[in-house]
Enzyme design. Sequence first.
Site, PDB file in Angstrom:
ATOM      1  N   ASP A 168      -1.387  -2.001  10.270  1.00 58.01           N
ATOM      2  CA  ASP A 168      -1.265  -0.738   9.560  1.00 58.01           C
ATOM      3  C   ASP A 168      -0.615  -1.051   8.213  1.00 58.01           C
ATOM      4  O   ASP A 168      -0.088  -2.151   8.006  1.00 58.01           O
ATOM      5  CB  ASP A 168      -0.401   0.217  10.394  1.00 58.01           C
ATOM      6  N   ASP A 197       1.167   1.759   5.598  1.00 56.10           N
ATOM      7  CA  ASP A 197       2.359   2.574   5.323  1.00 56.10           C
ATOM      8  C   ASP A 197       3.292   2.605   6.529  1.00 56.10           C
ATOM      9  O   ASP A 197       2.877   2.932   7.643  1.00 56.10           O
ATOM     10  CB  ASP A 197       1.949   4.010   4.984  1.00 56.10           C
ATOM     11  N   ASP A 213       3.418   1.163  13.069  1.00 56.62           N
ATOM     12  CA  ASP A 213       4.718   1.827  13.177  1.00 56.62           C
ATOM     13  C   ASP A 213       4.662   3.176  13.870  1.00 56.62           C
ATOM     14  O   ASP A 213       5.703   3.805  14.060  1.00 56.62           O
ATOM     15  CB  ASP A 213       5.310   2.038  11.777  1.00 56.62           C
TER      16      ASP A 213
END
Length: 218
Positions: free
Chosen positions: A8, A10, A171
């Site tokens: 991922d 961001d 995240d």
Amino acid sequence: MKEAIFFDLDGTLIDSVPDLADALNAMLIQLGKKPFQEHQIRTWVGNGATMLVKRALSGSSEPKNIDNALFQKALQIFFEKYENNLCNKTTLYPRVKETLSQLHTKYPLAIITNKPYRFARPILESFGIDNYFSLILGGDSLPEKKPHPKPLLHACERLSCNPKNSLMVGDSKNDIIAAKKADIPVVAVDWGYNYDEPLTIYQPDYIIKDFTELERLV
């Protein structure tokens, strides 16, 4: 040994919230609306630009009854504001670049983000890490985005790797849910966004507190 590693963007490799918040608040002010504190906007990041703008217009993580004409106008303003200020305040998380530089010599790496591709690639380029990735998928690269498993399975096809022998690093619940649906082991980082929810709720295979811990998991 893993055949490929997917990341991922961001909240995993970069903290982009300061620039996203500035662009979002500039959009709101131009529309005559009240801006939000950065900590509030941080809880809205992770489902792509479309949802981020809808959340800002409604002031809620679950927006409802957004006027479409207003939304389309707001989205265009946000894109213009953000595209011109992608990396004013955005930073790489600690030890990301050093770890990626090691990993990419051993494994094919891919970015799988819900951020539009037009924003993702320039950010990677600005930090000098774009060449580490064999594939970059934005939230608009395919008909589906995370938490749908399609982007991850597409990456497996493109990189000729078995899902079970790959690894997803992210995240948020979107990364974990997508990976589990694709039958891909998943590592959650504990420094990202995830809507203020504990990562343990979604039962990732691993949780790391430092990016260098990845090297022992692959």
